[in-house]
Motif scaffolding. Structure first.
Motif, PDB file in Angstrom:
ATOM      1  N   LEU A  63      51.320 -21.994 -13.767  1.00  0.00           N
ATOM      2  CA  LEU A  63      51.066 -22.061 -15.199  1.00  0.00           C
ATOM      3  C   LEU A  63      51.513 -20.751 -15.834  1.00  0.00           C
ATOM      4  CD1 LEU A  63      49.387 -24.399 -14.074  1.00  0.00           C
ATOM      5  CD2 LEU A  63      47.733 -23.952 -15.878  1.00  0.00           C
ATOM      6  N   CYS A  64      52.523 -20.854 -16.702  1.00  0.00           N
ATOM      7  CA  CYS A  64      53.062 -19.661 -17.357  1.00  0.00           C
ATOM      8  C   CYS A  64      53.667 -20.063 -18.695  1.00  0.00           C
ATOM      9  CB  CYS A  64      54.067 -18.947 -16.472  1.00  0.00           C
ATOM     10  SG  CYS A  64      55.373 -19.971 -15.787  1.00  0.00           S
ATOM     11  N   VAL A  65      53.596 -19.159 -19.649  1.00  0.00           N
ATOM     12  CA  VAL A  65      54.004 -19.459 -21.019  1.00  0.00           C
ATOM     13  C   VAL A  65      55.477 -19.852 -21.112  1.00  0.00           C
ATOM     14  CG1 VAL A  65      54.525 -17.084 -21.733  1.00  0.00           C
ATOM     15  CG2 VAL A  65      53.683 -18.735 -23.426  1.00  0.00           C
ATOM     16  N   GLU A  66      56.314 -19.322 -20.219  1.00  0.00           N
ATOM     17  CA  GLU A  66      57.742 -19.648 -20.291  1.00  0.00           C
ATOM     18  C   GLU A  66      58.094 -20.945 -19.557  1.00  0.00           C
ATOM     19  OE1 GLU A  66      57.423 -16.809 -16.763  1.00  0.00           O
ATOM     20  OE2 GLU A  66      56.396 -17.124 -18.641  1.00  0.00           O
ATOM     21  N   MET A 116      50.802 -20.688 -27.209  1.00  0.00           N
ATOM     22  CA  MET A 116      49.632 -19.844 -27.478  1.00  0.00           C
ATOM     23  C   MET A 116      49.084 -19.272 -26.183  1.00  0.00           C
ATOM     24  SD  MET A 116      47.552 -21.910 -30.403  1.00  0.00           S
ATOM     25  CE  MET A 116      47.853 -23.583 -29.889  1.00  0.00           C
ATOM     26  N   THR A 117      48.320 -18.209 -26.307  1.00  0.00           N
ATOM     27  CA  THR A 117      47.665 -17.596 -25.160  1.00  0.00           C
ATOM     28  C   THR A 117      46.214 -18.042 -25.128  1.00  0.00           C
ATOM     29  OG1 THR A 117      49.095 -15.676 -25.368  1.00  0.00           O
ATOM     30  CG2 THR A 117      47.073 -15.382 -24.092  1.00  0.00           C
ATOM     31  N   PHE A 118      45.743 -18.459 -23.947  1.00  0.00           N
ATOM     32  CA  PHE A 118      44.358 -18.877 -23.767  1.00  0.00           C
ATOM     33  C   PHE A 118      43.687 -17.948 -22.760  1.00  0.00           C
ATOM     34  CE2 PHE A 118      46.620 -22.903 -24.703  1.00  0.00           C
ATOM     35  CZ  PHE A 118      45.939 -23.281 -25.846  1.00  0.00           C
ATOM     36  N   PRO A 119      42.375 -17.760 -22.882  1.00  0.00           N
ATOM     37  CA  PRO A 119      41.667 -17.016 -21.842  1.00  0.00           C
ATOM     38  C   PRO A 119      41.828 -17.777 -20.517  1.00  0.00           C
ATOM     39  CG  PRO A 119      40.215 -17.440 -23.716  1.00  0.00           C
ATOM     40  CD  PRO A 119      41.471 -18.227 -23.940  1.00  0.00           C
ATOM     41  N   HIS A 120      42.030 -17.041 -19.405  1.00  0.00           N
ATOM     42  CA  HIS A 120      42.288 -17.743 -18.148  1.00  0.00           C
ATOM     43  C   HIS A 120      41.107 -18.587 -17.700  1.00  0.00           C
ATOM     44  CE1 HIS A 120      40.875 -13.761 -16.857  1.00  0.00           C
ATOM     45  NE2 HIS A 120      40.472 -14.317 -15.754  1.00  0.00           N
ATOM     46  N   GLN A 121      39.878 -18.240 -18.110  1.00  0.00           N
ATOM     47  CA  GLN A 121      38.723 -19.084 -17.768  1.00  0.00           C
ATOM     48  C   GLN A 121      38.813 -20.421 -18.505  1.00  0.00           C
ATOM     49  OE1 GLN A 121      38.349 -15.915 -19.001  1.00  0.00           O
ATOM     50  NE2 GLN A 121      36.968 -14.773 -17.705  1.00  0.00           N
TER      51      GLN A 121
END
Length: 145
Positions: A63-66, A116-121
């Protein structure tokens, strides 16, 4: 029964996130054996990557944004293909620093849930829900609508 591994860095501190993950893992248990393995946070992303790389099994989604963005239906299709082949599946979630390039390169598929960025939890909850949704789509359920 197919095996789904969720390999992640760090522990979930918030009880409400833990409860949500537990609920989705329980729901998933009718379709797959799910194992969540938490890797200790390291000094840096490279330190974490060594532990992650040692624990990769089967077909690996990093799982990665790119990564590639898929609809729920397309993720269900990818999971169905792997299940039909009897493949074990591992999803990898990095720490708040993300995943090292070494882990991304070792993956079979780079998957993004959003720009978007999410908290990893929270990402662990989202992943569990989407994997459950994928199995429900593949089962012809109305859950996903």
């Amino acid at each position: 029964m197919i095996k789904i591994n969720i390999l992640c860095v760090g522990k979930i501190k918030e009880e409400f996130y833990r409860q949500a993950v537990t609920e989705y893992v329980k729901r998933l248990s009718r379709f797959a054996k799910v194992e969540i393995k938490e890797i200790a946070e390291g000094r840096d992303i490279e330190d974490e990557s060594s532990s992650l790389l040692r624990n990769l099994k089967g077909y690996v989604f990093a799982l990665c944004v790119e990564g590639v963005k898929l609809s729920s239906e397309n993720l269900a299709s990818e999971i169905k293909k792997l299940c039909d082949r009897g493949r074990e599946i591992t999803f990898v979630i990095g720490s708040s620093c993300g995943l090292s390039q070494r882990v991304k390169d070792a993956a079979d598929y780079k998957l993004s849930f959003s720009d978007m960025t999410f908290p990893h939890q929270l990402m662990r909850v989202i992943l569990c829900e989407q994997v459950y949704r994928a199995f429900m789509i593949n089962a012809g359920s109305e859950y996903h609508k």
